[in-house]
Design a protein around this motif. Structure first.
Motif, PDB file in Angstrom:
ATOM      1  N   PHE A  64      53.781  88.757  56.521  1.00  0.00           N
ATOM      2  CA  PHE A  64      52.609  88.955  57.160  1.00  0.00           C
ATOM      3  C   PHE A  64      52.059  90.271  57.115  1.00  0.00           C
ATOM      4  CE2 PHE A  64      55.566  85.564  58.963  1.00  0.00           C
ATOM      5  CZ  PHE A  64      54.311  84.579  59.368  1.00  0.00           C
ATOM      6  N   ALA A  65      51.142  90.451  56.203  1.00  0.00           N
ATOM      7  CA  ALA A  65      50.659  91.770  55.655  1.00  0.00           C
ATOM      8  C   ALA A  65      49.687  92.398  56.788  1.00  0.00           C
ATOM      9  CB  ALA A  65      49.846  91.542  54.421  1.00  0.00           C
ATOM     10  N   GLU A  66      49.022  91.622  57.605  1.00  0.00           N
ATOM     11  CA  GLU A  66      48.022  92.252  58.602  1.00  0.00           C
ATOM     12  C   GLU A  66      48.149  91.413  59.623  1.00  0.00           C
ATOM     13  OE1 GLU A  66      45.811  94.862  58.257  1.00  0.00           O
ATOM     14  OE2 GLU A  66      46.612  95.380  56.158  1.00  0.00           O
ATOM     15  N   PRO A  67      47.971  92.063  60.823  1.00  0.00           N
ATOM     16  CA  PRO A  67      47.960  91.150  62.016  1.00  0.00           C
ATOM     17  C   PRO A  67      46.642  90.276  62.004  1.00  0.00           C
ATOM     18  CG  PRO A  67      47.500  93.219  62.586  1.00  0.00           C
ATOM     19  CD  PRO A  67      48.010  93.279  61.072  1.00  0.00           C
ATOM     20  N   ILE A  68      46.514  88.906  62.677  1.00  0.00           N
ATOM     21  CA  ILE A  68      45.638  88.048  62.765  1.00  0.00           C
ATOM     22  C   ILE A  68      45.227  88.284  64.345  1.00  0.00           C
ATOM     23  CG2 ILE A  68      44.428  85.937  62.546  1.00  0.00           C
ATOM     24  CD1 ILE A  68      46.503  85.586  60.036  1.00  0.00           C
ATOM     25  N   ARG A  69      44.098  88.649  64.632  1.00  0.00           N
ATOM     26  CA  ARG A  69      44.023  88.660  66.103  1.00  0.00           C
ATOM     27  C   ARG A  69      43.056  87.913  66.774  1.00  0.00           C
ATOM     28  NH1 ARG A  69      46.077  93.565  66.424  1.00  0.00           N
ATOM     29  NH2 ARG A  69      45.792  95.246  64.905  1.00  0.00           N
ATOM     30  N   LEU A  70      43.128  87.639  68.023  1.00  0.00           N
ATOM     31  CA  LEU A  70      42.651  86.818  68.920  1.00  0.00           C
ATOM     32  C   LEU A  70      40.978  86.774  68.632  1.00  0.00           C
ATOM     33  CD1 LEU A  70      42.404  84.771  71.372  1.00  0.00           C
ATOM     34  CD2 LEU A  70      42.037  86.716  72.929  1.00  0.00           C
ATOM     35  N   GLY A  71      40.469  85.603  68.255  1.00  0.00           N
ATOM     36  CA  GLY A  71      38.957  85.535  67.967  1.00  0.00           C
ATOM     37  C   GLY A  71      38.708  85.406  66.419  1.00  0.00           C
ATOM     38  N   ASN A  72      39.867  85.828  65.591  1.00  0.00           N
ATOM     39  CA  ASN A  72      39.466  85.936  64.133  1.00  0.00           C
ATOM     40  C   ASN A  72      39.559  84.452  63.760  1.00  0.00           C
ATOM     41  OD1 ASN A  72      41.410  88.599  63.065  1.00  0.00           O
ATOM     42  ND2 ASN A  72      39.614  88.611  64.008  1.00  0.00           N
ATOM     43  N   ILE A  73      38.780  84.385  62.735  1.00  0.00           N
ATOM     44  CA  ILE A  73      38.546  82.990  61.973  1.00  0.00           C
ATOM     45  C   ILE A  73      39.436  83.100  60.735  1.00  0.00           C
ATOM     46  CG2 ILE A  73      37.047  81.653  60.524  1.00  0.00           C
ATOM     47  CD1 ILE A  73      36.399  82.100  63.570  1.00  0.00           C
ATOM     48  N   VAL A  74      40.596  82.193  60.636  1.00  0.00           N
ATOM     49  CA  VAL A  74      41.580  82.157  59.685  1.00  0.00           C
ATOM     50  C   VAL A  74      40.807  81.234  58.737  1.00  0.00           C
ATOM     51  CG1 VAL A  74      43.701  81.677  59.224  1.00  0.00           C
ATOM     52  CG2 VAL A  74      43.167  82.832  61.347  1.00  0.00           C
ATOM     53  N   THR A  75      40.969  81.583  57.302  1.00  0.00           N
ATOM     54  CA  THR A  75      40.689  80.628  56.311  1.00  0.00           C
ATOM     55  C   THR A  75      41.692  80.652  55.341  1.00  0.00           C
ATOM     56  OG1 THR A  75      38.203  81.279  56.530  1.00  0.00           O
ATOM     57  CG2 THR A  75      38.898  80.256  54.410  1.00  0.00           C
ATOM     58  N   MET A  76      41.995  79.181  54.956  1.00  0.00           N
ATOM     59  CA  MET A  76      43.368  79.064  54.116  1.00  0.00           C
ATOM     60  C   MET A  76      42.696  78.291  52.939  1.00  0.00           C
ATOM     61  SD  MET A  76      45.443  77.994  57.296  1.00  0.00           S
ATOM     62  CE  MET A  76      44.130  77.207  58.061  1.00  0.00           C
ATOM     63  N   ASN A  77      42.998  78.842  51.564  1.00  0.00           N
ATOM     64  CA  ASN A  77      42.621  78.110  50.491  1.00  0.00           C
ATOM     65  C   ASN A  77      43.875  77.700  49.636  1.00  0.00           C
ATOM     66  OD1 ASN A  77      41.641  78.028  47.480  1.00  0.00           O
ATOM     67  ND2 ASN A  77      40.036  77.484  48.553  1.00  0.00           N
ATOM     68  N   ALA A  78      44.173  76.472  49.283  1.00  0.00           N
ATOM     69  CA  ALA A  78      45.185  75.931  48.413  1.00  0.00           C
ATOM     70  C   ALA A  78      44.715  75.072  47.397  1.00  0.00           C
ATOM     71  CB  ALA A  78      45.999  75.150  49.534  1.00  0.00           C
ATOM     72  N   LYS A  79      45.699  75.014  46.482  1.00  0.00           N
ATOM     73  CA  LYS A  79      45.299  74.082  45.188  1.00  0.00           C
ATOM     74  C   LYS A  79      46.831  73.943  44.557  1.00  0.00           C
ATOM     75  CE  LYS A  79      43.374  77.742  42.232  1.00  0.00           C
ATOM     76  NZ  LYS A  79      41.960  77.847  41.482  1.00  0.00           N
ATOM     77  N   VAL A  80      47.064  73.021  43.894  1.00  0.00           N
ATOM     78  CA  VAL A  80      48.340  72.800  42.996  1.00  0.00           C
ATOM     79  C   VAL A  80      48.234  73.716  41.870  1.00  0.00           C
ATOM     80  CG1 VAL A  80      49.505  71.085  41.632  1.00  0.00           C
ATOM     81  CG2 VAL A  80      48.539  70.558  43.933  1.00  0.00           C
ATOM     82  N   THR A  81      49.595  74.304  41.690  1.00  0.00           N
ATOM     83  CA  THR A  81      49.308  75.084  40.345  1.00  0.00           C
ATOM     84  C   THR A  81      50.183  74.590  39.425  1.00  0.00           C
ATOM     85  OG1 THR A  81      51.453  76.211  41.423  1.00  0.00           O
ATOM     86  CG2 THR A  81      49.382  77.364  41.732  1.00  0.00           C
ATOM     87  N   ARG A  82      51.176  73.760  39.770  1.00  0.00           N
ATOM     88  CA  ARG A  82      51.952  72.797  38.646  1.00  0.00           C
ATOM     89  C   ARG A  82      52.501  71.698  39.296  1.00  0.00           C
ATOM     90  NH1 ARG A  82      55.493  75.485  33.710  1.00  0.00           N
ATOM     91  NH2 ARG A  82      55.741  73.389  32.829  1.00  0.00           N
ATOM     92  N   ALA A  83      52.609  70.487  38.392  1.00  0.00           N
ATOM     93  CA  ALA A  83      53.375  69.353  38.855  1.00  0.00           C
ATOM     94  C   ALA A  83      54.502  69.134  38.044  1.00  0.00           C
ATOM     95  CB  ALA A  83      52.065  68.247  38.884  1.00  0.00           C
ATOM     96  N   PHE A  84      55.824  68.602  38.667  1.00  0.00           N
ATOM     97  CA  PHE A  84      56.892  68.291  37.769  1.00  0.00           C
ATOM     98  C   PHE A  84      56.869  66.887  37.701  1.00  0.00           C
ATOM     99  CE2 PHE A  84      57.172  72.800  39.032  1.00  0.00           C
ATOM    100  CZ  PHE A  84      57.258  73.296  37.881  1.00  0.00           C
ATOM    101  N   ASN A  85      58.319  66.386  38.031  1.00  0.00           N
ATOM    102  CA  ASN A  85      58.428  64.726  38.063  1.00  0.00           C
ATOM    103  C   ASN A  85      57.557  64.407  39.360  1.00  0.00           C
ATOM    104  OD1 ASN A  85      59.706  64.624  35.605  1.00  0.00           O
ATOM    105  ND2 ASN A  85      61.456  65.250  36.562  1.00  0.00           N
ATOM    106  N   SER A  86      58.255  64.616  40.500  1.00  0.00           N
ATOM    107  CA  SER A  86      57.765  64.024  41.793  1.00  0.00           C
ATOM    108  C   SER A  86      57.340  65.210  42.720  1.00  0.00           C
ATOM    109  CB  SER A  86      58.960  63.195  42.519  1.00  0.00           C
ATOM    110  OG  SER A  86      60.134  63.975  42.880  1.00  0.00           O
ATOM    111  N   SER A  87      57.604  66.482  42.036  1.00  0.00           N
ATOM    112  CA  SER A  87      57.242  67.701  42.898  1.00  0.00           C
ATOM    113  C   SER A  87      56.116  68.230  42.282  1.00  0.00           C
ATOM    114  CB  SER A  87      58.376  68.622  43.107  1.00  0.00           C
ATOM    115  OG  SER A  87      58.787  69.231  41.864  1.00  0.00           O
ATOM    116  N   MET A  88      55.422  69.007  43.417  1.00  0.00           N
ATOM    117  CA  MET A  88      54.141  69.906  43.110  1.00  0.00           C
ATOM    118  C   MET A  88      54.393  71.262  43.864  1.00  0.00           C
ATOM    119  SD  MET A  88      51.641  67.028  44.100  1.00  0.00           S
ATOM    120  CE  MET A  88      53.244  66.494  45.096  1.00  0.00           C
TER     121      MET A  88
END
Length: 172
Positions: A64-88
Motif C-alpha cells: 500500500f504505497a499511498e493512502p486512499i482517502r474518503l471521497g477519492n475515486i479508485v480506478t483499477m485496470n487489469a489485463k491478462v499477462t500470460r496464460a498457462f494450461n488452466s491458469s492465467m
C-alpha cells in the motif's frame, strides 16, 4: 487447441468511490475493501480471457504505497499477462484520484493468478496469449519467473526445478 487472444481482449477498468462505510478510523480506504475490489476486477479480466468461471489461486505481494482517502475515486485496470494450461496471470494497477484537488496517484500494483474451471469445479484449458506491445511482451516473458516463484513458495515446485529462477542467480 484454443485460439490465442491478445491482452487487450481481457482489459478491464473498474471505478469505485470511497464512501464512509469503506474507511477505517483515519478515513482511509480499508485494505481489505481494496483487495476485494481488486479481486473482482482481476477476475473479470480472467473471465474475459478464458470465457469460463474462474477462481482466485494466488495474489502476489500487494504493498500500500499511498493512502486512499474518503471521497477519492479508485480506478483499477487489469489485463491478462500470460496464460498457462488452466491458469492465467493478471496484472492489476490501482490509482486514487482526488477530483476537486486535481490529483491522481498510483497506489497499488499486483499480480493475481486465476484458474479456469468447468461446471464441476475442475480446471479446464484456457486460450494462449499473444502480447502486442513491448510492455505486454515484457510482462509475458517475466510471468514464467513469477509463476515458478509462486509454485516454489507454495510448496508445489522444488526450487531445483525452477529453471527460470535459477537462471537469475547463475554466474556467467
Amino acid at each position: 487447441m484454443l485460439k490465442p487472444k491478445s491482452p487487450r481482449q481481457s482489459e478491464v477498468t473498474m471505478t469505485e468511490m470511497v464512501l464512509p462505510n469503506d474507511t477505517n478510523t483515519l478515513n482511509n480506504l480499508m485494505g481489505g475493501r481494496l483487495l476485494h475490489w481488486m479481486d473482482i476486477c482481476a477476475a473479470i479480466s480472467a473471465q474475459k480471457h478464458s470465457n469460463r468461471i474462474v477462481v482466485t489461486a494466488s495474489v502476489d505481494n500487494v504493498s500500500f504505497a499511498e493512502p486512499i482517502r474518503l471521497g477519492n475515486i479508485v480506478t483499477m485496470n487489469a489485463k491478462v499477462t500470460r496464460a498457462f494450461n488452466s491458469s492465467m496471470e493478471v496484472f492489476l494497477e490501482v490509482w486514487a484520484e482526488d477530483i476537486p484537488a486535481g490529483e491522481r496517484v498510483s497506489t497499488n500494483r499486483a499480480f493475481y493468478t486465476f484458474v479456469a474451471v468447468d461446471q464441476n469445479g475442475r480446471p479446464i484449458e484456457v486460450p494462449g496469449l499473444e502480447p502486442e506491445t513491448e510492455q505486454e511482451h515484457d510482462l509475458y516473458l517475466s510471468a514464467l519467473r513469477r509463476r515458478q516463484l509462486r509454485l516454489v513458495l507454495g510448496g508445489r515446485m522444488s526450487p531445483a526445478d525452477a529453471t527460470e529462477l535459477r537462471a537469475l542467480f547463475k554466474a556467467e
